[in-house]
Design a protein around this motif. Structure first.
Motif, PDB file in Angstrom:
ATOM      1  N   SER A   1       0.832  -1.204   0.000  1.00 24.71           N
ATOM      2  CA  SER A   1       0.000   0.000   0.000  1.00 24.71           C
ATOM      3  C   SER A   1       0.867   1.255   0.000  1.00 24.71           C
ATOM      4  CB  SER A   1      -0.939   0.014   1.212  1.00 24.71           C
ATOM      5  OG  SER A   1      -0.186   0.110   2.413  1.00 24.71           O
ATOM      6  N   LYS A   2       0.241   2.345  -0.393  1.00 25.06           N
ATOM      7  CA  LYS A   2       0.907   3.648  -0.369  1.00 25.06           C
ATOM      8  C   LYS A   2      -0.146   4.695  -0.036  1.00 25.06           C
ATOM      9  CE  LYS A   2       4.116   4.558  -3.455  1.00 25.06           C
ATOM     10  NZ  LYS A   2       4.795   4.913  -4.735  1.00 25.06           N
ATOM     11  N   THR A   3       0.239   5.689   0.773  1.00 22.92           N
ATOM     12  CA  THR A   3      -0.690   6.746   1.182  1.00 22.92           C
ATOM     13  C   THR A   3      -0.195   8.102   0.682  1.00 22.92           C
ATOM     14  OG1 THR A   3      -1.379   5.529   3.166  1.00 22.92           O
ATOM     15  CG2 THR A   3      -1.791   7.902   3.137  1.00 22.92           C
ATOM     16  N   PHE A   4      -1.104   8.841   0.060  1.00 22.85           N
ATOM     17  CA  PHE A   4      -0.801  10.195  -0.424  1.00 22.85           C
ATOM     18  C   PHE A   4      -1.638  11.198   0.354  1.00 22.85           C
ATOM     19  CE2 PHE A   4      -0.181   7.413  -4.164  1.00 22.85           C
ATOM     20  CZ  PHE A   4       1.152   7.701  -4.453  1.00 22.85           C
TER      21      PHE A   4
ATOM     22  N   VAL B   1      -8.881  18.810  -4.988  1.00 19.03           N
ATOM     23  CA  VAL B   1     -10.191  18.201  -5.208  1.00 19.03           C
ATOM     24  C   VAL B   1     -10.956  18.995  -6.271  1.00 19.03           C
ATOM     25  CG1 VAL B   1     -12.367  17.471  -4.157  1.00 19.03           C
ATOM     26  CG2 VAL B   1     -10.241  17.405  -2.821  1.00 19.03           C
ATOM     27  N   THR B   2     -11.421  18.309  -7.288  1.00 19.86           N
ATOM     28  CA  THR B   2     -12.204  18.946  -8.344  1.00 19.86           C
ATOM     29  C   THR B   2     -13.678  18.960  -7.947  1.00 19.86           C
ATOM     30  OG1 THR B   2     -10.682  18.166 -10.051  1.00 19.86           O
ATOM     31  CG2 THR B   2     -12.866  18.835 -10.775  1.00 19.86           C
TER      32      THR B   2
ATOM     33  N   ALA C   1       1.229  10.785  -6.666  1.00 17.54           N
ATOM     34  CA  ALA C   1      -0.016  11.412  -6.211  1.00 17.54           C
ATOM     35  C   ALA C   1      -0.874  11.869  -7.389  1.00 17.54           C
ATOM     36  CB  ALA C   1       0.302  12.592  -5.300  1.00 17.54           C
ATOM     37  N   LYS C   2      -0.249  12.237  -8.500  1.00 17.34           N
ATOM     38  CA  LYS C   2      -0.994  12.722  -9.660  1.00 17.34           C
ATOM     39  C   LYS C   2      -1.792  11.624 -10.354  1.00 17.34           C
ATOM     40  CE  LYS C   2       2.151  16.554 -10.682  1.00 17.34           C
ATOM     41  NZ  LYS C   2       3.066  17.167 -11.696  1.00 17.34           N
TER      42      LYS C   2
ATOM     43  N   ASN D   1     -10.501   8.173  -8.204  1.00 15.79           N
ATOM     44  CA  ASN D   1     -10.284   7.451  -9.453  1.00 15.79           C
ATOM     45  C   ASN D   1      -8.795   7.262  -9.697  1.00 15.79           C
ATOM     46  OD1 ASN D   1     -11.294   6.394 -12.107  1.00 15.79           O
ATOM     47  ND2 ASN D   1      -9.960   8.020 -12.862  1.00 15.79           N
ATOM     48  N   CYS D   2      -8.449   6.045 -10.136  1.00 14.63           N
ATOM     49  CA  CYS D   2      -7.075   5.734 -10.516  1.00 14.63           C
ATOM     50  C   CYS D   2      -7.131   4.778 -11.695  1.00 14.63           C
ATOM     51  CB  CYS D   2      -6.311   5.107  -9.354  1.00 14.63           C
ATOM     52  SG  CYS D   2      -4.604   4.687  -9.752  1.00 14.63           S
TER      53      CYS D   2
END
Length: 206
Positions: A118-121, A128-129, A162-163, A186-187
């Motif tokens: 796992s990874k946390t950003f 936020v859009t 993160a992007k 979304n990813c």
């Protein structure tokens, strides 16, 4: 010629005539058909498993037995307890008087196991859009920083930045006021789990 008994052991004191020999042989037809391997247990809490199996199998039997066979289904392959990559024997299921040809004996499924990581950003409200605004009001997010955790295979997660994850909230049909709205995440990369903390953010519409 050497005389033998039913167990294949040589029989002593027997004379064998070599003038004639009677041989009985069974000649099988061969046919290559599709192989279907049901698989369970690919996904679990800690691992992702991919399974590679042969697409076809060659079977043998009489022409009449093989005529209407278009596929062979194996026993279900349960890989839920497989924690390391390995080869697993496939067990085809045959009707009577049909069996695997020599070339299709000992068929193998290749199971590849990838442990999850796992990874946390951390994101700010500027990341936020806000969608769905009617243009007659001004929505803004008043929550603090947002932490997003993504779980997947090590290869995929290590390559993420993160992007690669987008965050949005939808304010469609909301009147002026303050709301708690669930974040949409979304990813495009493959993953097992994607979560945000907090799950909802405070949105003020003026």
């Amino acid at each position: 010629l050497t005389p033998v008994d039913a167990n294949g052991d040589e029989v002593k004191n027997i004379t064998v005539s070599t003038k004639t020999v009677q041989v009985t042989a069974i000649i099988y037809d061969l046919k290559t058909v599709n192989l279907e391997v049901p698989i369970t247990g690919v996904y679990s809490k800690d691992y992702l498993r991919s399974v590679s199996v042969p697409k076809t199998i060659t079977i043998k039997g009489s022409a009449s037995k093989l005529k209407n066979i278009t596929k062979i289904t194996s026993e279900t392959l349960d890989v839920s307890k497989t924690t390391e990559s390995e080869n697993v024997v496939i067990v085809p299921q045959f009707v009577s008087d049909v069996q695997a040809a020599d070339s299709s004996n000992n068929l193998i499924a290749k199971v590849t196991v990838s442990p999850y990581t796992s990874k946390t950003f951390t994101y700010t409200t500027d990341d936020v859009t806000i969608t769905g605004s009617d243009g007659n009001s001004t929505p803004s997010i008043t929550s603090d920083k947002i932490k997003v955790t993504i779980v997947g295979t090590e290869e995929v997660i290590n390559a993420l930045t993160a992007k690669d994850i987008t965050l949005s909230v939808d304010v469609s049909d909301l009147a002026i006021g303050t709301y708690k709205i669930a974040l949409s995440l979304n990813c495009e990369s493959s993953y097992s789990k994607l979560t945000a903390d907090p799950v909802k953010v405070a949105v003020k519409i003026e």
